[in-house]
Write a protein that holds these residues in place. Structure first.
Motif, PDB file in Angstrom:
ATOM      1  N   PHE A   1       9.820   9.085  -5.948  1.00 41.89           N
ATOM      2  CA  PHE A   1      10.043   8.045  -6.950  1.00 41.89           C
ATOM      3  C   PHE A   1      11.399   7.373  -6.745  1.00 41.89           C
ATOM      4  CE2 PHE A   1       6.772  10.270  -9.656  1.00 41.89           C
ATOM      5  CZ  PHE A   1       5.904   9.178  -9.735  1.00 41.89           C
ATOM      6  N   GLY A   2      12.398   8.140  -6.293  1.00 41.70           N
ATOM      7  CA  GLY A   2      13.693   7.543  -5.985  1.00 41.70           C
ATOM      8  C   GLY A   2      13.584   6.533  -4.862  1.00 41.70           C
ATOM      9  N   ARG A   3      12.756   6.845  -3.872  1.00 44.26           N
ATOM     10  CA  ARG A   3      12.592   5.917  -2.743  1.00 44.26           C
ATOM     11  C   ARG A   3      11.911   4.632  -3.164  1.00 44.26           C
ATOM     12  NH1 ARG A   3      13.911   2.657   0.253  1.00 44.26           N
ATOM     13  NH2 ARG A   3      12.964   2.210   2.271  1.00 44.26           N
ATOM     14  N   THR A   4      10.833   4.729  -3.930  1.00 42.95           N
ATOM     15  CA  THR A   4      10.142   3.496  -4.340  1.00 42.95           C
ATOM     16  C   THR A   4      11.020   2.671  -5.275  1.00 42.95           C
ATOM     17  OG1 THR A   4       8.981   4.661  -6.133  1.00 42.95           O
ATOM     18  CG2 THR A   4       7.831   4.451  -4.021  1.00 42.95           C
ATOM     19  N   ALA A   5      11.815   3.356  -6.110  1.00 40.08           N
ATOM     20  CA  ALA A   5      12.719   2.619  -6.996  1.00 40.08           C
ATOM     21  C   ALA A   5      13.764   1.858  -6.194  1.00 40.08           C
ATOM     22  CB  ALA A   5      13.394   3.581  -7.968  1.00 40.08           C
ATOM     23  N   ALA A   6      14.339   2.522  -5.172  1.00 36.74           N
ATOM     24  CA  ALA A   6      15.345   1.866  -4.336  1.00 36.74           C
ATOM     25  C   ALA A   6      14.732   0.706  -3.555  1.00 36.74           C
ATOM     26  CB  ALA A   6      15.973   2.880  -3.379  1.00 36.74           C
ATOM     27  N   TYR A   7      13.510   0.922  -3.083  1.00 33.19           N
ATOM     28  CA  TYR A   7      12.822  -0.118  -2.315  1.00 33.19           C
ATOM     29  C   TYR A   7      12.576  -1.348  -3.184  1.00 33.19           C
ATOM     30  CZ  TYR A   7       9.556  -1.808   1.300  1.00 33.19           C
ATOM     31  OH  TYR A   7       8.933  -2.527   2.298  1.00 33.19           O
TER      32      TYR A   7
ATOM     33  N   ALA B   1      14.167  -2.144  -5.830  1.00 32.52           N
ATOM     34  CA  ALA B   1      15.453  -2.741  -6.168  1.00 32.52           C
ATOM     35  C   ALA B   1      15.914  -3.689  -5.072  1.00 32.52           C
ATOM     36  CB  ALA B   1      16.500  -1.649  -6.396  1.00 32.52           C
ATOM     37  N   ALA B   2      15.757  -3.277  -3.816  1.00 27.66           N
ATOM     38  CA  ALA B   2      16.151  -4.131  -2.695  1.00 27.66           C
ATOM     39  C   ALA B   2      15.336  -5.415  -2.673  1.00 27.66           C
ATOM     40  CB  ALA B   2      15.976  -3.374  -1.379  1.00 27.66           C
ATOM     41  N   VAL B   3      14.037  -5.288  -2.915  1.00 31.48           N
ATOM     42  CA  VAL B   3      13.168  -6.474  -2.922  1.00 31.48           C
ATOM     43  C   VAL B   3      13.550  -7.404  -4.059  1.00 31.48           C
ATOM     44  CG1 VAL B   3      10.798  -7.288  -3.185  1.00 31.48           C
ATOM     45  CG2 VAL B   3      11.260  -5.255  -1.795  1.00 31.48           C
ATOM     46  N   SER B   4      13.740  -6.848  -5.252  1.00 31.56           N
ATOM     47  CA  SER B   4      14.036  -7.697  -6.410  1.00 31.56           C
ATOM     48  C   SER B   4      15.396  -8.370  -6.282  1.00 31.56           C
ATOM     49  CB  SER B   4      13.957  -6.882  -7.700  1.00 31.56           C
ATOM     50  OG  SER B   4      14.965  -5.901  -7.756  1.00 31.56           O
ATOM     51  N   GLN B   5      16.379  -7.653  -5.740  1.00 29.59           N
ATOM     52  CA  GLN B   5      17.703  -8.254  -5.553  1.00 29.59           C
ATOM     53  C   GLN B   5      17.629  -9.413  -4.564  1.00 29.59           C
ATOM     54  OE1 GLN B   5      20.686  -5.319  -4.522  1.00 29.59           O
ATOM     55  NE2 GLN B   5      20.052  -3.968  -6.167  1.00 29.59           N
ATOM     56  N   TRP B   6      16.897  -9.202  -3.453  1.00 32.01           N
ATOM     57  CA  TRP B   6      16.783 -10.285  -2.481  1.00 32.01           C
ATOM     58  C   TRP B   6      16.083 -11.485  -3.101  1.00 32.01           C
ATOM     59  CZ3 TRP B   6      12.201 -12.441  -0.562  1.00 32.01           C
ATOM     60  CH2 TRP B   6      12.407 -13.487   0.352  1.00 32.01           C
ATOM     61  N   PHE B   7      14.996 -11.237  -3.828  1.00 26.63           N
ATOM     62  CA  PHE B   7      14.228 -12.346  -4.386  1.00 26.63           C
ATOM     63  C   PHE B   7      15.052 -13.129  -5.406  1.00 26.63           C
ATOM     64  CE2 PHE B   7       9.578 -12.537  -3.464  1.00 26.63           C
ATOM     65  CZ  PHE B   7       9.455 -13.905  -3.658  1.00 26.63           C
TER      66      PHE B   7
ATOM     67  N   PRO C   1      19.667 -11.995 -12.989  1.00 29.02           N
ATOM     68  CA  PRO C   1      18.252 -11.922 -13.359  1.00 29.02           C
ATOM     69  C   PRO C   1      18.041 -11.158 -14.661  1.00 29.02           C
ATOM     70  CG  PRO C   1      18.724 -10.453 -11.532  1.00 29.02           C
ATOM     71  CD  PRO C   1      19.947 -11.282 -11.737  1.00 29.02           C
ATOM     72  N   ARG C   2      16.936 -11.429 -15.316  1.00 28.10           N
ATOM     73  CA  ARG C   2      16.645 -10.803 -16.603  1.00 28.10           C
ATOM     74  C   ARG C   2      16.630  -9.283 -16.507  1.00 28.10           C
ATOM     75  NH1 ARG C   2      11.467 -13.127 -19.423  1.00 28.10           N
ATOM     76  NH2 ARG C   2      12.856 -14.926 -19.373  1.00 28.10           N
ATOM     77  N   ARG C   3      16.042  -8.788 -15.447  1.00 33.46           N
ATOM     78  CA  ARG C   3      16.062  -7.349 -15.182  1.00 33.46           C
ATOM     79  C   ARG C   3      16.654  -7.132 -13.795  1.00 33.46           C
ATOM     80  NH1 ARG C   3      11.266  -7.832 -18.168  1.00 33.46           N
ATOM     81  NH2 ARG C   3      11.226  -6.468 -19.997  1.00 33.46           N
ATOM     82  N   ALA C   4      17.551  -6.159 -13.699  1.00 29.13           N
ATOM     83  CA  ALA C   4      18.220  -5.901 -12.420  1.00 29.13           C
ATOM     84  C   ALA C   4      18.170  -4.420 -12.098  1.00 29.13           C
ATOM     85  CB  ALA C   4      19.670  -6.386 -12.464  1.00 29.13           C
ATOM     86  N   SER C   5      18.025  -4.136 -10.824  1.00 29.68           N
ATOM     87  CA  SER C   5      18.027  -2.751 -10.351  1.00 29.68           C
ATOM     88  C   SER C   5      19.094  -2.611  -9.270  1.00 29.68           C
ATOM     89  CB  SER C   5      16.666  -2.378  -9.765  1.00 29.68           C
ATOM     90  OG  SER C   5      15.652  -2.485 -10.738  1.00 29.68           O
TER      91      SER C   5
ATOM     92  N   GLY D   1       0.801  -1.211   0.000  1.00 32.18           N
ATOM     93  CA  GLY D   1       0.000   0.000   0.000  1.00 32.18           C
ATOM     94  C   GLY D   1       0.834   1.262   0.000  1.00 32.18           C
ATOM     95  N   GLY D   2       1.964   1.239   0.731  1.00 30.72           N
ATOM     96  CA  GLY D   2       2.803   2.426   0.815  1.00 30.72           C
ATOM     97  C   GLY D   2       3.344   2.860  -0.536  1.00 30.72           C
ATOM     98  N   PRO D   3       4.041   1.968  -1.270  1.00 31.28           N
ATOM     99  CA  PRO D   3       4.535   2.369  -2.588  1.00 31.28           C
ATOM    100  C   PRO D   3       3.421   2.793  -3.543  1.00 31.28           C
ATOM    101  CG  PRO D   3       5.652   0.378  -1.863  1.00 31.28           C
ATOM    102  CD  PRO D   3       4.544   0.634  -0.881  1.00 31.28           C
ATOM    103  N   ALA D   4       2.263   2.131  -3.448  1.00 34.13           N
ATOM    104  CA  ALA D   4       1.143   2.500  -4.327  1.00 34.13           C
ATOM    105  C   ALA D   4       0.690   3.931  -4.052  1.00 34.13           C
ATOM    106  CB  ALA D   4      -0.013   1.526  -4.138  1.00 34.13           C
TER     107      ALA D   4
END
Length: 538
Positions: free
Chosen positions: A190-196, A198-204, A213-217, A139-142
């Motif tokens: 937008f910088g904060r949600t992007a960083a957030y 990125a952290a989630v996707s890297q961990w996953f 991974p196919r896409r990396a942040s 909900g927060g990022p949304a």
């Protein structure tokens, strides 16, 4: 699918009448909310944030008053509702939007204050996978993205560090924000949600074993805007990724002026190198200049190691970085301050050592609380035109390798110890790298040459210069061993080392001319050990 742009003009000034506050980090919340209330702003909040505001004596509406729907599923669903997102996304000056808001009784939200579930902190704390996933905020990022998109009308704040700037603007402008502020805050949002994300996707990606991974942040938080980059005409900043690895980013700066771009780069190189040496086994010191070691040594204590490291190249050590693998003591501190040094980095320091360093007010002292693990997994990212190069950290350690003697003569125990030492150092020297070592200390280092034979010759010449500076009859490469970070493509590099006085060599092997190089070693009664692992460093 493209979306047609809404060209309705946006106002410069917007009065903040209603604010939605939903924060995980409660720091600064009371002062912000009290300041808003004093300006007549209606406060709407959720769960724990609402309770905190009520405890502070503030009047606050629950978000369910707006939605007509209670929080459900342990708070997972509370703001994902048209009454919230319509209040954030509605373009006030657009007749159709305004009509929809009236028809559905959607109240505008003029200020959104949100910081997200502590995903990064939960991850850094070593939580289990279920707990980590539960701390993925939805909900927060949304809401942040919705409010930031509609920054023509909505002010979005995602960091307690920005509360003061917001309140000052509101108080100076009779409760209004201007478009320039809203745009600045939207960019940060937008910088904060992007960083957030990125952290989630890297961990996953790591959790499922996807190394590439196919896409990396990749994301970081600005720790400091630096005066300039490698050169004065370049801008620069120091961003922290949140990685817990001991080093410059995690260190406590005890004293000294601000670190420069080059200081940070060189200090990182120095500390990564000294981390190769187990402090329970030996004291070790590395002196770095322009990201290359100009002297490295191990010894019974830091003072002995420092003196040996300095002897390798006392000229280049001027204005260098000194890294230590043990707690800085008084004796070592007294010796280090005799030479102009930019930075000292160590796991810790004795109080009397700190007092000695304090006499040099510009000398930076960084204490890290630990050493980087040379075997730990990690990732390096380097930018190139139009892309990024990503690779795993070089976690190869010579003690873990199956060393193979390929010459008629095997190295002595003393030579083998020095060979391992030299190869540890060569891992941290820019390629092509040649390192001469003797008695647990470097005695000649050749770095960054296009030809390996040139690196061997430069290292030998620097050893000759050091011998003259020390008043020695001959360079310490006489009776030394030599390490090469990659194979010798021809025998000439080896023969240059032989001419300098080396008696044993360690190298990865793998050249089509290995037999020729080995034969040259045998002809000169040189012991040669192959590691099977290369340590290029560019």
């Amino acid at each position: 699918m493209s979306v047609k742009a809404n060209v309705t003009p946006v106002p410069d000034r917007v009065r903040v009448r209603r604010a939605l506050l939903s924060v995980s980090d409660k720091s600064g919340l009371d002062d912000l909310a009290k300041g808003l209330a004093a300006l007549g702003v209606e406060l709407v909040s959720t769960g724990g944030t609402r309770k905190a505001l009520e405890a502070a004596g503030l009047a606050v509406r629950d978000v369910s008053d707006l939605t007509g729907f209670p929080e459900i599923m342990d708070g997972r669903v509370k703001t994902l509702h048209p009454a919230v997102h319509g209040g954030l996304l509605g373009i006030r000056a657009d007749p159709a939007h305004a009509d929809a808001m009236r028809t559905h009784d959607i109240a505008g939200i003029d200020l959104l204050v949100v910081n997200l579930y502590p995903f990064e902190a939960t991850l850094a704390g070593g939580a289990d996978a279920a707990t980590i996933v539960e701390n993925v905020d939805i909900g927060g990022p949304a809401m942040i993205r919705a409010g930031a998109k509609n920054h023509g009308y909505v002010t979005v704040v995602v960091d307690p560090a920005d509360y003061g700037e917001l309140l000052a603007a509101l108080q100076a402008n009779e409760g209004e924000t201007d478009l320039a502020l809203r745009r600045r805050l939207a960019a940060r949002a937008f910088g904060r949600t992007a960083a957030y994300d990125a952290a989630v996707s890297q961990w996953f990606a790591g959790a499922v074993g996807d190394a590439m991974p196919r896409r990396a942040s990749f994301a970081g938080t600005l720790a400091e805007e630096l005066r300039y980059g490698e050169n004065p005409h370049q801008s620069a900043g120091f961003y922290k990724t949140g990685e817990a690895r001991p080093g410059v980013a995690t260190a406590r700066q005890v004293q000294g002026k601000a670190l420069s771009y080059n200081n940070i780069n060189d200090t990182d190189a120095a500390f990564e190198l000294v981390g190769e040496f187990d402090p329970d086994r030996t004291a070790a010191v590395a002196i770095i200049k322009h990201a290359n070691p100009c002297g490295v040594a191990e010894g019974p204590d830091l003072l002995a190691a420092y003196r040996q490291a300095l002897a390798c190249d006392p000229v280049s050590a001027f204005g260098g970085i000194v890294a230590l693998n043990r707690r800085l003591d008084r004796a070592a501190a007294e010796a280090i301050v005799q030479v102009f040094t930019e930075v000292i980095i160590a796991p810790d320091a004795d109080p009397d050592a700190v007092a000695i360093i304090a006499a040099k007010k510009n000398l930076r002292l960084l204490l890290t609380g630990g050493l980087p693990d040379p075997r730990a997994a990690g990732r390096f990212v380097k930018s190139v035109a139009g892309g990024l190069l990503v690779q795993s950290r070089d976690a190869g350690v010579v003690d873990d390798l199956d060393l193979k003697v390929v010459t008629k003569r095997a190295p002595s125990d003393t030579e083998l110890a020095d060979l391992k030492f030299a190869f540890r150092v060569a891992k941290h020297v820019k390629s092509n790298a040649i390192v001469y070592a003797r008695d647990g200390a470097t005695v000649g280092i050749g770095a960054g040459q296009m030809s390996r034979v040139d690196s061997a010759r430069i290292a030998a010449r620097k050893a000759e210069d050091a011998a003259k500076a020390l008043g020695l009859a001959e360079p310490l490469t006489r009776g030394s061993v030599v390490a090469s970070d990659a194979f010798f493509p021809f025998a000439d590099g080896l023969l240059s080392a032989v001419a300098a006085g080396a008696t044993a060599v360690i190298q990865p092997g793998g050249s089509i001319r290995d037999d020729e190089v080995i034969a040259a070693a045998d002809d000169n009664d040189i012991a040669m050990v192959l590691t099977g692992m290369r340590h290029f460093r560019h």
